[in-house]
Design a protein around this motif. Structure first.
Motif, PDB file in Angstrom:
ATOM      1  N   GLU A  62      87.903   3.170 107.750  1.00 33.60           N
ATOM      2  CA  GLU A  62      88.439   2.418 108.888  1.00 33.60           C
ATOM      3  C   GLU A  62      89.230   1.205 108.408  1.00 33.60           C
ATOM      4  O   GLU A  62      90.308   0.907 108.932  1.00 33.60           O
ATOM      5  CB  GLU A  62      87.310   1.992 109.807  1.00 33.60           C
ATOM      6  N   ARG A  63      88.716   0.504 107.401  1.00 36.94           N
ATOM      7  CA  ARG A  63      89.424  -0.658 106.883  1.00 36.94           C
ATOM      8  C   ARG A  63      90.747  -0.251 106.237  1.00 36.94           C
ATOM      9  O   ARG A  63      91.757  -0.954 106.378  1.00 36.94           O
ATOM     10  CB  ARG A  63      88.538  -1.399 105.867  1.00 36.94           C
ATOM     11  N   MET A  64      90.732   0.878 105.528  1.00 36.25           N
ATOM     12  CA  MET A  64      91.979   1.335 104.909  1.00 36.25           C
ATOM     13  C   MET A  64      92.984   1.772 105.974  1.00 36.25           C
ATOM     14  O   MET A  64      94.196   1.568 105.825  1.00 36.25           O
ATOM     15  CB  MET A  64      91.690   2.479 103.934  1.00 36.25           C
ATOM     16  N   LEU A  65      92.510   2.366 107.067  1.00 35.29           N
ATOM     17  CA  LEU A  65      93.399   2.768 108.148  1.00 35.29           C
ATOM     18  C   LEU A  65      94.041   1.548 108.806  1.00 35.29           C
ATOM     19  O   LEU A  65      95.218   1.574 109.183  1.00 35.29           O
ATOM     20  CB  LEU A  65      92.641   3.598 109.182  1.00 35.29           C
ATOM     21  N   VAL A  66      93.264   0.474 108.949  1.00 32.89           N
ATOM     22  CA  VAL A  66      93.810  -0.763 109.501  1.00 32.89           C
ATOM     23  C   VAL A  66      94.921  -1.289 108.603  1.00 32.89           C
ATOM     24  O   VAL A  66      95.978  -1.735 109.067  1.00 32.89           O
ATOM     25  CB  VAL A  66      92.692  -1.817 109.677  1.00 32.89           C
ATOM     26  N   TRP A 109      90.936   6.707 119.400  1.00 32.45           N
ATOM     27  CA  TRP A 109      89.603   7.071 118.903  1.00 32.45           C
ATOM     28  C   TRP A 109      88.976   8.100 119.833  1.00 32.45           C
ATOM     29  O   TRP A 109      88.919   7.925 121.047  1.00 32.45           O
ATOM     30  CB  TRP A 109      88.708   5.838 118.793  1.00 32.45           C
ATOM     31  N   ARG A 110      88.497   9.190 119.255  1.00 35.31           N
ATOM     32  CA  ARG A 110      87.806  10.218 120.016  1.00 35.31           C
ATOM     33  C   ARG A 110      86.313   9.888 120.119  1.00 35.31           C
ATOM     34  O   ARG A 110      85.708  10.032 121.184  1.00 35.31           O
ATOM     35  CB  ARG A 110      87.980  11.580 119.338  1.00 35.31           C
ATOM     36  N   THR A 111      85.738   9.460 119.010  1.00 35.21           N
ATOM     37  CA  THR A 111      84.343   9.026 118.906  1.00 35.21           C
ATOM     38  C   THR A 111      84.322   7.858 117.934  1.00 35.21           C
ATOM     39  O   THR A 111      85.351   7.532 117.328  1.00 35.21           O
ATOM     40  CB  THR A 111      83.436  10.165 118.381  1.00 35.21           C
ATOM     41  N   PRO A 112      83.184   7.209 117.737  1.00 34.53           N
ATOM     42  CA  PRO A 112      83.150   6.096 116.777  1.00 34.53           C
ATOM     43  C   PRO A 112      83.540   6.473 115.351  1.00 34.53           C
ATOM     44  O   PRO A 112      83.888   5.582 114.557  1.00 34.53           O
ATOM     45  CB  PRO A 112      81.676   5.632 116.835  1.00 34.53           C
ATOM     46  N   ASP A 113      83.517   7.768 115.003  1.00 35.72           N
ATOM     47  CA  ASP A 113      83.908   8.137 113.638  1.00 35.72           C
ATOM     48  C   ASP A 113      84.954   9.254 113.629  1.00 35.72           C
ATOM     49  O   ASP A 113      85.076   9.995 112.660  1.00 35.72           O
ATOM     50  CB  ASP A 113      82.688   8.560 112.822  1.00 35.72           C
ATOM     51  N   SER A 114      85.743   9.345 114.702  1.00 37.88           N
ATOM     52  CA  SER A 114      86.791  10.360 114.765  1.00 37.88           C
ATOM     53  C   SER A 114      88.027   9.777 115.445  1.00 37.88           C
ATOM     54  O   SER A 114      87.924   9.183 116.522  1.00 37.88           O
ATOM     55  CB  SER A 114      86.307  11.591 115.536  1.00 37.88           C
ATOM     56  N   ILE A 115      89.171   9.925 114.821  1.00 37.92           N
ATOM     57  CA  ILE A 115      90.413   9.380 115.357  1.00 37.92           C
ATOM     58  C   ILE A 115      91.453  10.499 115.440  1.00 37.92           C
ATOM     59  O   ILE A 115      91.504  11.390 114.591  1.00 37.92           O
ATOM     60  CB  ILE A 115      90.935   8.215 114.482  1.00 37.92           C
ATOM     61  N   GLN A 116      92.243  10.440 116.505  1.00 32.09           N
ATOM     62  CA  GLN A 116      93.269  11.457 116.740  1.00 32.09           C
ATOM     63  C   GLN A 116      94.646  10.815 116.708  1.00 32.09           C
ATOM     64  O   GLN A 116      94.868   9.739 117.263  1.00 32.09           O
ATOM     65  CB  GLN A 116      93.029  12.125 118.099  1.00 32.09           C
ATOM     66  N   PHE A 117      95.589  11.490 116.074  1.00 27.70           N
ATOM     67  CA  PHE A 117      96.973  11.045 115.996  1.00 27.70           C
ATOM     68  C   PHE A 117      97.813  11.957 116.884  1.00 27.70           C
ATOM     69  O   PHE A 117      97.903  13.159 116.642  1.00 27.70           O
ATOM     70  CB  PHE A 117      97.486  11.103 114.561  1.00 27.70           C
ATOM     71  N   GLY A 118      98.419  11.355 117.924  1.00 33.53           N
ATOM     72  CA  GLY A 118      99.152  12.145 118.897  1.00 33.53           C
ATOM     73  C   GLY A 118      98.241  12.517 120.052  1.00 33.53           C
ATOM     74  O   GLY A 118      97.085  12.903 119.832  1.00 33.53           O
ATOM     75  N   VAL A 119      98.737  12.378 121.269  1.00 38.91           N
ATOM     76  CA  VAL A 119      97.905  12.627 122.448  1.00 38.91           C
ATOM     77  C   VAL A 119      98.250  13.970 123.087  1.00 38.91           C
ATOM     78  O   VAL A 119      97.429  14.890 123.092  1.00 38.91           O
ATOM     79  CB  VAL A 119      98.069  11.483 123.474  1.00 38.91           C
ATOM     80  N   ASP A 120      99.445  14.101 123.628  1.00 40.01           N
ATOM     81  CA  ASP A 120      99.818  15.346 124.296  1.00 40.01           C
ATOM     82  C   ASP A 120      99.913  16.506 123.314  1.00 40.01           C
ATOM     83  O   ASP A 120      99.548  17.631 123.648  1.00 40.01           O
ATOM     84  CB  ASP A 120     101.162  15.178 125.023  1.00 40.01           C
TER      85      ASP A 120
END
Length: 268
Positions: A38-42, A13-24
């Motif tokens: 969020e529920r669908m992502l879970v 999670w980058r912020t409460p409403d932003s998610i990132q896939f992959g770090v490097d």
């Protein structure tokens, strides 16, 4: 069909409403995530059918079209269809023995490759091999590399000498130089090389210490696994890497096809 996020891609999670896939090397960033998203992502993280995902969206009171919209956004990070058969593991034949061959076999097997060793030339696996590894001392005997070349089987030499070990060049028949090209280049540099090579083929491999074995097997395994992937991820034909004795850095060298070798066509 089960929909699922690729478990091999780290989510953070980058912020409460932003998610990132992959770090490097980020693959995807989703902004503006709602509670329903969020529920669908879970559910997608655990694996869910399309009908089950719609049920999750309905219970979260998501607007019409939310499921399709989310699936479209996360398409780059969805796992492959679980109904598809797994890819056929590459068949790797080890042409040679010793500590490095054993270590390489363990690494490749752990990565899912089908590794065979100690085969007779009449074995059907020799004809079906995706790639071969030739482990040799000082130089590769001409008949060993010729057997793979005639079968159009890509092959990677690992040659131990008294001043270090060389991995490569990776030979793709018809694409770049072969190991005879390398011998011809060495003969150009030293006309006595063929006479010396014939005296060295059957000698024990020098310098196969535990550290050298580990480094050599790791590099060779990485090259072979890259070769089994889709182009352009495979190793460049005609490039070798040498680890000089007592050093920790590999030295690359590019080999050109030799004009007197007929591996890419009849010589002039």
């Amino acid at each position: 069909m089960v929909l699922a996020l690729d478990p091999g891609i780290t989510r953070v999670w980058r912020t409460p409403d932003s998610i990132q896939f992959g770090v490097d090397e980020p693959v995807l960033v989703l902004d503006g995530i709602t509670s329903a998203d969020e529920r669908m992502l879970v559910a997608l993280a655990a694996g869910v059918t399309a009908e089950g995902l719609r049920l999750v969206a309905d219970r979260a009171r998501a607007p019409s079209g939310a499921v399709a919209a989310l699936l479209d956004r996360v398409a780059p990070v969805l796992a492959p269809d679980r109904r598809e058969p797994p890819p056929t593991p590459p068949l790797v034949v080890l042409d040679g023995a010793g500590p490095t061959a054993v270590a390489l076999g363990v690494l490749l097997s752990d990565a899912g490759a089908d590794v065979r060793s100690g085969l007779d030339w009449s074995d059907a696996a020799v004809e079906r091999a995706d790639v071969a590894v030739i482990v040799a001392s000082y130089a590769v005997e001409p008949q060993r590399q010729a057997r793979w070349l005639r079968r159009d089987v890509p092959h990677l030499p690992i040659v131990f000498g008294d001043a270090g070990v060389t991995v490569g060049p990776y030979v793709r028949p018809g694409y770049g130089p072969c190991l005879r090209c390398v011998d011809l280049h060495r003969t150009d540099a030293d006309p006595a090389w063929p006479a010396m090579a014939t005296q060295l083929h059957t000698r024990d491999a020098p310098g196969e210490t535990a550290i050298v074995v580990a480094a050599t097997a790791a590099l060779a395994a990485a090259l072979l696994l890259a070769a089994s992937a889709e182009p352009p991820h495979g190793p460049d034909p005609g490039v070798s890497a040498r680890l000089p004795r007592g050093r920790c850095d590999w030295v690359s060298r590019a080999w050109a096809p030799h004009p007197e070798c007929g591996c890419l066509g009849l010589p002039p």
